[in-house]
Design a protein around this motif. Structure first.
Motif, PDB file in Angstrom:
ATOM      1  N   PRO A 286       0.808  -1.234   0.000  1.00 46.51           N
ATOM      2  CA  PRO A 286       0.000   0.000   0.000  1.00 46.51           C
ATOM      3  C   PRO A 286       0.838   1.279   0.000  1.00 46.51           C
ATOM      4  O   PRO A 286       0.339   2.332  -0.401  1.00 46.51           O
ATOM      5  CB  PRO A 286      -0.813  -0.122   1.297  1.00 46.51           C
ATOM      6  CG  PRO A 286      -0.834  -1.578   1.619  1.00 46.51           C
ATOM      7  CD  PRO A 286       0.481  -2.107   1.147  1.00 46.51           C
ATOM      8  N   MET A 287       2.092   1.189   0.424  1.00 48.58           N
ATOM      9  CA  MET A 287       2.941   2.375   0.456  1.00 48.58           C
ATOM     10  C   MET A 287       3.245   2.900  -0.945  1.00 48.58           C
ATOM     11  O   MET A 287       3.624   4.063  -1.105  1.00 48.58           O
ATOM     12  CB  MET A 287       4.244   2.067   1.199  1.00 48.58           C
ATOM     13  CG  MET A 287       4.055   1.708   2.650  1.00 48.58           C
ATOM     14  SD  MET A 287       5.640   1.361   3.468  1.00 48.58           S
ATOM     15  CE  MET A 287       5.062   0.768   5.059  1.00 48.58           C
ATOM     16  N   PHE A 288       3.109   2.042  -1.955  1.00 51.33           N
ATOM     17  CA  PHE A 288       3.355   2.462  -3.330  1.00 51.33           C
ATOM     18  C   PHE A 288       2.202   3.305  -3.875  1.00 51.33           C
ATOM     19  O   PHE A 288       2.340   3.935  -4.922  1.00 51.33           O
ATOM     20  CB  PHE A 288       3.570   1.235  -4.232  1.00 51.33           C
ATOM     21  CG  PHE A 288       4.889   0.562  -4.045  1.00 51.33           C
ATOM     22  CD1 PHE A 288       5.957   0.821  -4.906  1.00 51.33           C
ATOM     23  CD2 PHE A 288       5.093  -0.347  -3.020  1.00 51.33           C
ATOM     24  CE1 PHE A 288       7.184   0.197  -4.745  1.00 51.33           C
ATOM     25  CE2 PHE A 288       6.316  -0.983  -2.843  1.00 51.33           C
ATOM     26  CZ  PHE A 288       7.368  -0.706  -3.705  1.00 51.33           C
ATOM     27  N   GLY A 289       1.065   3.287  -3.189  1.00 49.36           N
ATOM     28  CA  GLY A 289      -0.073   4.093  -3.599  1.00 49.36           C
ATOM     29  C   GLY A 289      -0.562   3.735  -4.986  1.00 49.36           C
ATOM     30  O   GLY A 289      -0.523   2.577  -5.415  1.00 49.36           O
ATOM     31  N   ALA A 290      -0.998   4.746  -5.726  1.00 48.12           N
ATOM     32  CA  ALA A 290      -1.540   4.528  -7.067  1.00 48.12           C
ATOM     33  C   ALA A 290      -0.479   4.083  -8.061  1.00 48.12           C
ATOM     34  O   ALA A 290      -0.803   3.610  -9.145  1.00 48.12           O
ATOM     35  CB  ALA A 290      -2.218   5.803  -7.563  1.00 48.12           C
ATOM     36  N   ALA A 291       0.807   4.231  -7.693  1.00 42.93           N
ATOM     37  CA  ALA A 291       1.874   3.793  -8.588  1.00 42.93           C
ATOM     38  C   ALA A 291       1.874   2.293  -8.766  1.00 42.93           C
ATOM     39  O   ALA A 291       2.409   1.769  -9.746  1.00 42.93           O
ATOM     40  CB  ALA A 291       3.235   4.239  -8.042  1.00 42.93           C
ATOM     41  N   LEU A 292       1.273   1.583  -7.822  1.00 41.71           N
ATOM     42  CA  LEU A 292       1.222   0.126  -7.888  1.00 41.71           C
ATOM     43  C   LEU A 292      -0.195  -0.297  -7.543  1.00 41.71           C
ATOM     44  O   LEU A 292      -0.486  -0.627  -6.402  1.00 41.71           O
ATOM     45  CB  LEU A 292       2.219  -0.480  -6.903  1.00 41.71           C
ATOM     46  CG  LEU A 292       2.712  -1.894  -7.198  1.00 41.71           C
ATOM     47  CD1 LEU A 292       3.505  -1.928  -8.498  1.00 41.71           C
ATOM     48  CD2 LEU A 292       3.576  -2.391  -6.059  1.00 41.71           C
ATOM     49  N   PRO A 293      -1.104  -0.260  -8.529  1.00 43.07           N
ATOM     50  CA  PRO A 293      -2.504  -0.572  -8.249  1.00 43.07           C
ATOM     51  C   PRO A 293      -2.655  -1.928  -7.588  1.00 43.07           C
ATOM     52  O   PRO A 293      -1.938  -2.876  -7.912  1.00 43.07           O
ATOM     53  CB  PRO A 293      -3.149  -0.566  -9.646  1.00 43.07           C
ATOM     54  CG  PRO A 293      -2.227   0.249 -10.488  1.00 43.07           C
ATOM     55  CD  PRO A 293      -0.862  -0.003  -9.950  1.00 43.07           C
TER      56      PRO A 293
END
Length: 311
Positions: A286-293
């Motif tokens: 989840p720390m990657f946010g939208a960068a990693l759906p």
């Protein structure tokens, strides 16, 4: 012997149904060959257990301990090598190299894997001026996190994630290869780190033979690979980060090229102290946010227990 490694079996050697046709990797723990499966008419990769610190190949091709005092360690390491192959052969995942079979011959042990046709991240990064583009980094991160989540769910650690152990197939899919659990076990038994860890990608806990390792250790190494892909160079060796830490956050140095959440996630994975890193892939993703759906991980297919085969 082949030019790539003086201990390697000659090109053309037959191991049962397999004909060796190239050395594609070697290190302190063994040699990896590309081979042709004459029954199925396809290429495979074969990893041979040959720990050069205490074993050698005789002129007749047999692998033997360097002396009587190394016999127990050699046999113990061979058993760990087969244990690892047996474990990895029991599941399938699209981002983990499949283990097809394992066997013993020439006084040693072999693991047969799918041959992944592509280039390692290391090879890609060696191209002059090469850095991965944002979409390439996202695909690499997604593949590594997905594969590691499956590995950790089965109670395993990779322990040797580095650019040369990640293949980018011709279709762009990243594949984790060459697990290092057996090498780590051997390092703990023989009290040596020779050939066990890779500076710049190994977390500080791997430098201590009694260091507590867990998913957070693989997370550090994965973040180090992503750092190299993003910045074009590896992070500082963990041993050099004791005291005054020279690490420069990607969130500062690469903010003009990449999503801030992705950079911050990689920085967090590279925290020097194990307790400051995400402790699981599930906590890190989840720390990657939208960068990693968020996507559903491909299911791991558990296979029946396999018995060693005869070459």
């Amino acid at each position: 012997m082949t030019a790539e490694h003086e201990q390697a079996l000659p090109v053309g050697t037959r191991l049962g149904d397999y004909r060796l046709d190239a050395v594609i990797g070697h290190g302190g723990f063994g040699i990896t060959y590309r081979a042709f499966d004459t029954q199925l008419a396809k290429f495979v990769a074969i990893k041979e257990y040959l720990p050069v610190e205490f074993a050698l190949r005789r002129p007749d091709g047999e692998v033997v301990p360097r002396g009587a005092r190394y016999s127990d360690d050699f046999a113990w390491g061979r058993d760990r090598f087969l244990d690892e192959a047996r474990a990895l052969a029991r599941f399938r995942h699209p981002h983990i190299v499949p283990v097809l079979r394992y066997f013993e011959a020439h006084g040693t042990a072999y693991t047969v894997m799918e041959f992944e046709d592509g280039s390692s991240v290391s090879q890609l990064l060696r191209q002059q001026g090469r850095r991965f583009q944002p979409d390439e980094v996202k695909r690499l991160a997604e593949g590594l996190l997905s594969g590691l989540a499956a590995v950790h769910a089965q109670g395993f650690l990779h322990r040797d994630i580095k650019p040369s152990n990640v293949i980018i197939r011709r279709d762009g899919v990243p594949i984790l290869i060459d697990f290092g659990a057996a090498r780590q076990a051997m390092g703990g038994r023989t009290r040596t780190l020779t050939g066990i860890l890779t500076p710049q990608y190994a977390p500080i806990e791997q430098y201590a033979l009694d260091g507590k390792q867990g998913p957070w250790s693989d997370i550090y190494s994965t973040a180090a690979v992503l750092h190299h892909a993003i910045a074009g160079f590896a992070p500082p060796d963990a041993a050099s980060r004791v005291g005054t830490d020279p690490y420069r956050p990607l969130a500062v140095t690469q903010a003009d090229r990449f999503d801030g959440a992705l950079l911050a996630a990689v920085d967090r994975g590279l925290a020097f102290a194990p307790e400051q890193r995400p402790q699981t892939i599930e906590a890190w993703r989840p720390m990657f946010g939208a960068a990693l759906p968020r996507v559903e991980d491909a299911p791991t297919e558990r296979l029946p227990h396999l018995q060693p085969s005869t070459p």
